[in-house]
Write a protein that holds these residues in place. Structure first.
Motif, short mmCIF file in Angstrom:
data_model
loop_
_atom_site.label_atom_id
_atom_site.label_comp_id
_atom_site.label_asym_id
_atom_site.label_seq_id
_atom_site.Cartn_x
_atom_site.Cartn_y
_atom_site.Cartn_z
N ASP A 96 0.89 -1.05 -0.08
CA ASP A 96 -0.13 -0.01 -0.10
C ASP A 96 0.68 1.33 0.01
N ARG A 124 -6.78 -4.34 -3.47
CA ARG A 124 -8.09 -4.65 -2.57
C ARG A 124 -8.44 -5.98 -2.75
N LYS A 169 -6.61 -7.92 -0.09
CA LYS A 169 -7.01 -7.64 1.12
C LYS A 169 -7.99 -8.43 1.34
N THR A 170 -9.12 -8.60 0.42
CA THR A 170 -10.11 -9.52 0.49
C THR A 170 -9.84 -11.02 0.46
#
Length: 221
Positions: A56, A75, A78-79
């Motif tokens: 990030d 993202r 992260k999921t």
């Protein structure tokens, strides 16, 4: 694409696939083995969290056009990590017994695990394609640098040839100057020789007239 981000990405994909296998194997054991594998998974989740934070930070430090694409990928990662954490919670819950293992093996959960594995497989494939694209970009950059070096070498050779031509031109100009001076000297020498010829001729003529006059005078007496 940032090489630093790619490095973190490869590490995460490998770690995620390994953690998924450990979660699946932890549901099939009990006792100390289960505790050990759960501990390993939790340690791996911490490492995965650290990698995602680094990704990030790296993505946000890049140009907007690159940052947007990398944050979208982040993202997805992260999921994926949240799914792994949910699996660990289900494994370590108080009702994690034989019935819980059967529940994990129900069609719905099996489908979830399959979907997660498919997602990780797609992520690995995407990463591989990105790595291949990066390799092609590096190869193109290397070819461009080699072409640039060749162009610089050619320009240097042309500059040296130009200097040689200028030196030859200056040498020829100097030779022309010397030839002009030599012509002037020869012309002056020729002029002097012609003048001396006239002088000598005049002297000879005068002497001849004087001799003839003397002979005439002697003969008339």
């Amino acid at each position: 694409m940032s090489e630093v981000f790619e490095g973190y990405e490869r590490q995460y994909c490998e770690l995620s696939a390994n953690l998924s296998k450990k979660c699946t194997s932890a549901t099939a054991v009990d006792g100390e083995q289960k505790k050990q594998r759960v501990a390993e998974v939790k340690a791996g989740l911490d490492d995965a969290d650290t990698l995602l934070r680094k990704m990030d930070l790296e993505a946000r430090s890049l140009q907007p056009s690159v940052k947007t694409a990398l944050l979208a990928k982040l993202r997805e990662y992260k999921t994926d990590l949240n799914n792994l954490k949910s699996q660990v919670k289900r494994i370590t819950s108080p009702v994690a017994n034989h019935a819980a293992r059967d529940e994990l093996l129900e069609p719905g959960m099996a489908e979830t695990l399959t979907t997660s594995n498919d997602q990780r497989g797609r992520l690995l494939m995407t990463t591989e394609r990105l790595n291949q694209s990066t390799d092609r970009v590096k190869e193109s950059r290397r070819t461009l640098l080699e072409t640039e070096e060749l162009g610089v070498s050619i320009l240097q050779d042309l500059h040296q040839q130009r200097q040689s031509l200028l030196h030859a031109h200056n040498t020829i100009h100097g030779v022309d100057g010397n030839i002009s001076k030599s012509k002037m000297v020869l012309t002056e020498m020729t002029r002097r020789m012609n003048r001396n010829k006239w002088i000598v001729g005049s002297i000879i003529g005068v002497l001849a007239l004087a001799i003839m006059l003397i002979l005439y005078l002697k003969l008339t007496r």
